[in-house]
Design a protein around this motif. Sequence first.
Motif, PDB file in Angstrom:
ATOM      1  N   THR A 102      28.326  42.098  42.278  1.00  0.00           N
ATOM      2  CA  THR A 102      28.878  40.817  41.848  1.00  0.00           C
ATOM      3  C   THR A 102      28.264  40.311  40.553  1.00  0.00           C
ATOM      4  OG1 THR A 102      27.275  39.718  43.261  1.00  0.00           O
ATOM      5  CG2 THR A 102      29.470  40.135  44.191  1.00  0.00           C
ATOM      6  N   THR A 103      27.679  41.181  39.738  1.00  0.00           N
ATOM      7  CA  THR A 103      27.143  40.734  38.450  1.00  0.00           C
ATOM      8  C   THR A 103      28.285  40.606  37.464  1.00  0.00           C
ATOM      9  OG1 THR A 103      26.743  43.000  37.795  1.00  0.00           O
ATOM     10  CG2 THR A 103      24.911  41.824  38.833  1.00  0.00           C
ATOM     11  N   THR A 104      28.260  39.571  36.655  1.00  0.00           N
ATOM     12  CA  THR A 104      29.331  39.351  35.686  1.00  0.00           C
ATOM     13  C   THR A 104      28.776  39.551  34.292  1.00  0.00           C
ATOM     14  OG1 THR A 104      28.823  37.000  35.694  1.00  0.00           O
ATOM     15  CG2 THR A 104      30.582  37.753  37.170  1.00  0.00           C
ATOM     16  N   THR A 139      30.138  40.542  30.413  1.00  0.00           N
ATOM     17  CA  THR A 139      31.334  40.716  29.599  1.00  0.00           C
ATOM     18  C   THR A 139      30.956  41.427  28.322  1.00  0.00           C
ATOM     19  OG1 THR A 139      30.987  38.556  28.612  1.00  0.00           O
ATOM     20  CG2 THR A 139      32.439  38.659  30.536  1.00  0.00           C
TER      21      THR A 139
END
Length: 126
Positions: A52-54, A56
């Motif tokens: 669940t690491t975000t 970008t």
Amino acid sequence: MPLMRRSAPRTTRAHHTTAPRATRATRTTARPSLKTRLLGPKRTTARRTPATTTTTTTTTRTTRTSGAHHGTAAGGVHHHKRHATVGDKVSGALMKLRGSLTRRPGLKAAGTRRMHGTDGRNARRV
């Protein structure tokens, strides 16, 4: 006058009948083809749910605008080969046979190209 023997009246012979056959169950699904049976069931890869690491990231594609064609100056042209499947090899062999039987060299050559994976299918990689 001699005494003639009278034969017994002939009875008609009944036809030999067999027991009624059991009715065959009909298929609800189509029978698998030769290619399906040769290649086996489709293998699926196990998919994991990502963490669940975000993070970008943005990436830019570098495109080549112009340049020389590779392989033309020295060494000849590299012909693109794809992976020819078992079905391609079987259908290519049948095309080659049909071309040689009907005296159509183009069809024979197309069968050879299909067997070798050089028939141009999936050739464009952009």
